[in-house]
Design an enzyme around this catalytic site. Structure first.
Site, PDB file in Angstrom:
ATOM      1  N   THR A 227      51.360  39.372  51.560  1.00  0.00           N
ATOM      2  CA  THR A 227      51.845  38.183  50.850  1.00  0.00           C
ATOM      3  C   THR A 227      53.155  38.445  50.102  1.00  0.00           C
ATOM      4  O   THR A 227      53.351  39.513  49.503  1.00  0.00           O
ATOM      5  CB  THR A 227      50.767  37.716  49.852  1.00  0.00           C
ATOM      6  OG1 THR A 227      49.540  37.573  50.562  1.00  0.00           O
ATOM      7  CG2 THR A 227      51.136  36.404  49.194  1.00  0.00           C
TER       8      THR A 227
ATOM      9  N   PHE B   7      50.766  39.661  44.581  1.00  0.00           N
ATOM     10  CA  PHE B   7      49.292  39.516  44.615  1.00  0.00           C
ATOM     11  C   PHE B   7      48.627  40.682  45.358  1.00  0.00           C
ATOM     12  O   PHE B   7      47.588  40.488  46.009  1.00  0.00           O
ATOM     13  CB  PHE B   7      48.852  38.211  45.303  1.00  0.00           C
ATOM     14  CG  PHE B   7      49.453  36.941  44.784  1.00  0.00           C
ATOM     15  CD1 PHE B   7      49.801  36.804  43.450  1.00  0.00           C
ATOM     16  CD2 PHE B   7      49.633  35.843  45.619  1.00  0.00           C
ATOM     17  CE1 PHE B   7      50.323  35.613  42.966  1.00  0.00           C
ATOM     18  CE2 PHE B   7      50.151  34.651  45.145  1.00  0.00           C
ATOM     19  CZ  PHE B   7      50.511  34.542  43.820  1.00  0.00           C
TER      20      PHE B   7
ATOM     21  N   PRO C 272      39.322  39.346  61.269  1.00  0.00           N
ATOM     22  CA  PRO C 272      37.910  38.954  61.230  1.00  0.00           C
ATOM     23  C   PRO C 272      37.059  39.892  60.375  1.00  0.00           C
ATOM     24  O   PRO C 272      36.177  39.448  59.627  1.00  0.00           O
ATOM     25  CB  PRO C 272      37.488  38.991  62.706  1.00  0.00           C
ATOM     26  CG  PRO C 272      38.743  38.683  63.445  1.00  0.00           C
ATOM     27  CD  PRO C 272      39.839  39.345  62.649  1.00  0.00           C
TER      28      PRO C 272
ATOM     29  N   GLU D  27      38.108  41.626  57.779  1.00  0.00           N
ATOM     30  CA  GLU D  27      38.442  41.342  56.382  1.00  0.00           C
ATOM     31  C   GLU D  27      37.661  40.111  55.906  1.00  0.00           C
ATOM     32  O   GLU D  27      37.145  40.066  54.795  1.00  0.00           O
ATOM     33  CB  GLU D  27      39.952  41.099  56.247  1.00  0.00           C
ATOM     34  CG  GLU D  27      40.359  40.704  54.832  1.00  0.00           C
ATOM     35  CD  GLU D  27      41.858  40.699  54.578  1.00  0.00           C
ATOM     36  OE1 GLU D  27      42.623  41.030  55.512  1.00  0.00           O
ATOM     37  OE2 GLU D  27      42.257  40.371  53.452  1.00  0.00           O
ATOM     38  N   ARG D  28      37.554  39.115  56.783  1.00  0.00           N
ATOM     39  CA  ARG D  28      36.869  37.873  56.394  1.00  0.00           C
ATOM     40  C   ARG D  28      35.377  38.088  56.214  1.00  0.00           C
ATOM     41  O   ARG D  28      34.765  37.538  55.297  1.00  0.00           O
ATOM     42  CB  ARG D  28      37.172  36.791  57.434  1.00  0.00           C
ATOM     43  CG  ARG D  28      38.568  36.309  57.166  1.00  0.00           C
ATOM     44  CD  ARG D  28      39.340  35.726  58.243  1.00  0.00           C
ATOM     45  NE  ARG D  28      40.728  35.604  57.751  1.00  0.00           N
ATOM     46  CZ  ARG D  28      41.767  35.356  58.497  1.00  0.00           C
ATOM     47  NH1 ARG D  28      41.634  35.187  59.788  1.00  0.00           N
ATOM     48  NH2 ARG D  28      42.963  35.282  57.947  1.00  0.00           N
TER      49      ARG D  28
ATOM     50  N   ARG E 144      14.406  32.260  28.081  1.00  0.00           N
ATOM     51  CA  ARG E 144      14.968  31.273  27.157  1.00  0.00           C
ATOM     52  C   ARG E 144      13.995  30.107  26.925  1.00  0.00           C
ATOM     53  O   ARG E 144      13.447  29.549  27.869  1.00  0.00           O
ATOM     54  CB  ARG E 144      16.276  30.739  27.746  1.00  0.00           C
ATOM     55  CG  ARG E 144      16.964  29.678  26.923  1.00  0.00           C
ATOM     56  CD  ARG E 144      17.618  30.259  25.703  1.00  0.00           C
ATOM     57  NE  ARG E 144      18.291  29.232  24.911  1.00  0.00           N
ATOM     58  CZ  ARG E 144      18.776  29.447  23.696  1.00  0.00           C
ATOM     59  NH1 ARG E 144      18.657  30.637  23.131  1.00  0.00           N
ATOM     60  NH2 ARG E 144      19.377  28.488  23.036  1.00  0.00           N
TER      61      ARG E 144
ATOM     62  N   GLY F 128      23.264  27.297  29.712  1.00  0.00           N
ATOM     63  CA  GLY F 128      23.757  26.517  28.574  1.00  0.00           C
ATOM     64  C   GLY F 128      25.031  27.147  28.015  1.00  0.00           C
ATOM     65  O   GLY F 128      25.828  27.713  28.774  1.00  0.00           O
TER      66      GLY F 128
HETATM   67  C1  LIG Z   1      43.468  38.215  43.287  1.00  0.00           C
HETATM   68  C2  LIG Z   1      44.244  38.155  44.573  1.00  0.00           C
HETATM   69  C3  LIG Z   1      44.290  39.279  45.396  1.00  0.00           C
HETATM   70  C4  LIG Z   1      45.041  39.256  46.573  1.00  0.00           C
HETATM   71  N1  LIG Z   1      45.156  40.402  47.336  1.00  0.00           N
HETATM   72  C5  LIG Z   1      46.045  40.429  48.354  1.00  0.00           C
HETATM   73  C6  LIG Z   1      46.337  41.654  49.036  1.00  0.00           C
HETATM   74  O1  LIG Z   1      45.764  42.712  48.770  1.00  0.00           O
HETATM   75  N2  LIG Z   1      47.280  41.636  50.007  1.00  0.00           N
HETATM   76  C7  LIG Z   1      47.954  40.498  50.345  1.00  0.00           C
HETATM   77  O2  LIG Z   1      48.801  40.566  51.214  1.00  0.00           O
HETATM   78  N3  LIG Z   1      47.704  39.325  49.726  1.00  0.00           N
HETATM   79  C8  LIG Z   1      46.771  39.258  48.738  1.00  0.00           C
HETATM   80  N4  LIG Z   1      46.528  38.074  48.087  1.00  0.00           N
HETATM   81  C9  LIG Z   1      47.264  36.882  48.483  1.00  0.00           C
HETATM   82  C10 LIG Z   1      46.415  35.827  49.193  1.00  0.00           C
HETATM   83  O3  LIG Z   1      45.986  36.293  50.444  1.00  0.00           O
HETATM   84  C11 LIG Z   1      47.261  34.547  49.277  1.00  0.00           C
HETATM   85  O4  LIG Z   1      47.387  34.060  47.957  1.00  0.00           O
HETATM   86  C12 LIG Z   1      46.651  33.508  50.188  1.00  0.00           C
HETATM   87  O5  LIG Z   1      46.715  33.926  51.532  1.00  0.00           O
HETATM   88  C13 LIG Z   1      47.351  32.148  50.065  1.00  0.00           C
HETATM   89  O6  LIG Z   1      48.730  32.268  50.158  1.00  0.00           O
HETATM   90  P1  LIG Z   1      49.655  31.567  49.042  1.00  0.00           P
HETATM   91  O7  LIG Z   1      49.180  32.024  47.716  1.00  0.00           O
HETATM   92  O8  LIG Z   1      51.073  31.806  49.401  1.00  0.00           O
HETATM   93  O9  LIG Z   1      49.329  30.026  49.177  1.00  0.00           O
HETATM   94  P2  LIG Z   1      50.065  28.985  50.126  1.00  0.00           P
HETATM   95  O10 LIG Z   1      50.150  29.524  51.494  1.00  0.00           O
HETATM   96  O11 LIG Z   1      51.336  28.543  49.475  1.00  0.00           O
HETATM   97  O12 LIG Z   1      49.031  27.777  50.107  1.00  0.00           O
HETATM   98  C14 LIG Z   1      49.001  26.756  49.101  1.00  0.00           C
HETATM   99  C15 LIG Z   1      47.937  25.722  49.504  1.00  0.00           C
HETATM  100  O13 LIG Z   1      48.305  25.117  50.756  1.00  0.00           O
HETATM  101  C16 LIG Z   1      47.252  25.244  51.664  1.00  0.00           C
HETATM  102  N5  LIG Z   1      47.803  25.395  53.014  1.00  0.00           N
HETATM  103  C17 LIG Z   1      48.748  26.276  53.436  1.00  0.00           C
HETATM  104  N6  LIG Z   1      48.969  26.126  54.745  1.00  0.00           N
HETATM  105  C18 LIG Z   1      48.150  25.121  55.162  1.00  0.00           C
HETATM  106  C19 LIG Z   1      47.914  24.488  56.423  1.00  0.00           C
HETATM  107  N7  LIG Z   1      48.556  24.879  57.517  1.00  0.00           N
HETATM  108  N8  LIG Z   1      46.990  23.511  56.469  1.00  0.00           N
HETATM  109  C20 LIG Z   1      46.312  23.121  55.365  1.00  0.00           C
HETATM  110  N9  LIG Z   1      46.506  23.673  54.155  1.00  0.00           N
HETATM  111  C21 LIG Z   1      47.404  24.668  54.055  1.00  0.00           C
HETATM  112  C22 LIG Z   1      46.493  26.478  51.233  1.00  0.00           C
HETATM  113  O14 LIG Z   1      45.178  26.487  51.734  1.00  0.00           O
HETATM  114  C23 LIG Z   1      46.567  26.346  49.725  1.00  0.00           C
HETATM  115  O15 LIG Z   1      45.559  25.473  49.287  1.00  0.00           O
HETATM  116  C24 LIG Z   1      45.725  38.067  46.949  1.00  0.00           C
HETATM  117  C25 LIG Z   1      45.637  36.925  46.138  1.00  0.00           C
HETATM  118  C26 LIG Z   1      44.925  36.958  44.961  1.00  0.00           C
HETATM  119  C27 LIG Z   1      44.897  35.723  44.102  1.00  0.00           C
END
Ligand SMILES: Cc1cc2nc3c(=O)[nH]c(=O)nc-3n(C[C@H](O)[C@H](O)[C@H](O)COP(=O)(O)OP(=O)(O)OC[C@H]3O[C@@H](n4cnc5c(N)ncnc54)[C@H](O)[C@@H]3O)c2cc1C
Length: 392
Positions: free
Chosen positions: A139, A169, A255, A257-258, A283, A354
């Site tokens: 990211t 992030f 997959p 990771e998910r 409680r 609560g």
């Molecule tokens: C605590 C934390 C740990 C993380 N760890 C890692 C890490 O180790 N490595 C790493 O690389 N990243 C990491 N991330 C990043 C994370 O994977 C991203 O934040 C995430 O993939 C979403 O990307 P974004 O924040 O840029 O949101 P955006 O891509 O800007 O999305 C914003 C909104 O738009 C929606 N959206 C985007 N595209 C579409 C579409 N085509 N159709 C419909 N809706 C859409 C999204 O679902 C979201 O609701 C981490 C994030 C957090 C908060």
């Protein structure tokens, strides 16, 4: 099938078929270790906003890192089932901020599956001991869901590369010293121009860690910004034997990771239910225990039913993944549905506490905050639905 004996086993389910006797032992060993060594420090780590560096070497000594890596590379020679057991133990212990599932189940497999023999020997044994801590830097400030939009570049220079860009992030960002970076080796080639570059962060000029980010939850996770400015990398930093393979490598590994996020979700759901059932039995209100109200029983009956459905689906996914038959569609369903369920169940459990449920000193309050990000990272749940919809 035998019944599981953990105090956290709140669901009335037999052990899944993939849970062999050695995995039962691993589960007990992991639980004992985490309860004794890590759980007493959770509050202090949350206060500090980071876990101690020593957790990694301790977890390595206890055999809790890289359990699915082959023994010849320092791992325990297990399968994904070993990772699933350890990750569930981490979730049941309330160690939501610990980045080990990502280190062992995401970073190490990239090295194992795409690294040269030399790269595997160089990095995997140290990932298994915790001497190296892994991170995956996909990211960027301007690109999250749309990974093809990354701006970080790895420019060819002499025999090696020069890396430029910024990431945000990134889990394990302050402690990580082995970082897999998603970069463009050919910025004009779209997905085909993406490569994975491995940065040994301890010895790299031009690499800088940015802020440890303040977050809604996961207080002791050192999620951070990372910067790369004219970082010189040797040719061997490229993962795989040719440039442009990064996107395919990512799509192949995501997959798992998910499913790892799904395992954390189901573990946290089990923990939330256990804590809540214990609380409502203790409680008192209107002269009786809160569990005696029919509403409490109905809410918890619904939560337990849905958690059971979720756990059965999760175990089905693990079993398929051990056989290498888990497809992207089903893994995406697991991530989306189990994390949504986690949000819903933790919220309903908190209500039964609560006002105490809103207090930081009650773990359910922290679980509520920690749960929220599960629907966002590892691909947002909207992206999961896009992937599922492709199968329609
Ligand atoms: C605590 C934390 C740990 C993380 N760890 C890692 C890490 O180790 N490595 C790493 O690389 N990243 C990491 N991330 C990043 C994370 O994977 C991203 O934040 C995430 O993939 C979403 O990307 P974004 O924040 O840029 O949101 P955006 O891509 O800007 O999305 C914003 C909104 O738009 C929606 N959206 C985007 N595209 C579409 C579409 N085509 N159709 C419909 N809706 C859409 C999204 O679902 C979201 O609701 C981490 C994030 C957090 C908060």
């Amino acid at each position: 099938m035998s019944q599981s004996g953990s105090p956290m086993d709140v669901l009335s389910l037999p052990r899944p078929a993939w849970m062999t006797e050695d995995l039962v032992l691993l589960e007990e060993q992991a639980r004992r270790f985490l309860d004794g060594e890590f759980v007493p420090h959770i509050d202090a780590w949350n206060e500090a906003g980071i876990m101690d560096r020593s957790v990694w070497t301790k977890a390595g000594e206890a055999g809790l890192l890289c359990a699915s890596m082959p023994e010849e590379y320092g791992g325990a020679g297990g399968t994904f089932a070993h990772e699933a057991v350890i990750n569930r133990a981490i979730a049941l212990a309330g160690l939501d901020s610990f980045g080990a599932p990502l280190h062992s189940g995401i970073v190490a497999p990239y090295i194992l599956h795409y690294g040269s023999e030399e790269q595997k020997k160089r990095w995997l044994p140290k990932l298994a001991t915790g001497e190296l801590i892994g991170a995956i830097a996909m990211t960027e400030p301007g690109a999250g869901s749309d990974l093809q939009g990354v701006k970080t570049t790895a420019r060819k220079s002499g025999n090696g590369y020069v890396l430029n860009g910024s990431k945000t992030f990134i889990t394990n960002g302050q402690h990580a010293n082995l970082i897999v970076v998603v970069a463009k080796t050919d910025p004009k080639a779209g997905a085909k121009g993406v490569s994975l570059m491995v940065v040994e962060a301890d010895h790299t000029d031009g690499f800088r860690r940015g802020r440890k980010l303040k977050k809604l939850g996961m207080d002791s996770a050192d999620t951070s910004e990372l910067f790369f400015e004219e970082v010189k990398l040797p040719a061997e930093a490229l993962l795989g034997n040719e440039e442009g393979q990064g996107f395919v490598q990512l799509m192949t590994e995501l997959p798992q990771e998910r499913l790892i996020v799904g395992t954390a979700a189901i573990g946290m759901i089990e923990r939330a239910l256990r804590l809540t059932i214990d609380y409502v039995k203790e409680r008192k209100a209107f002269g009786k225990a809160v569990i005696e109200f029919q509403n409490t029983q109905f809410v918890l009956a619904e939560c337990k039913s849905e958690a059971t459905i979720g756990k059965v689906f999760h175990d089905h996914c693990v079993e398929r993944h051990i056989r290498r038959e888990l497809d992207t569609t089903t893994a995406s369903m697991a991530k989306y549905w189990l994390t949504d369920l986690q949000g819903k169940i933790v919220d309903r459990c908190l209500q039964l506490f609560g006002g105490y449920g809103y207090m930081d000193e009650y773990p359910i309050s922290r679980m509520y905050r920690d749960a929220r990000v599960q629907r966002i990272y590892a691909g947002t749940n909207e992206i999961m639905k896009l992937l599922i919809a492709r199968s329609l």
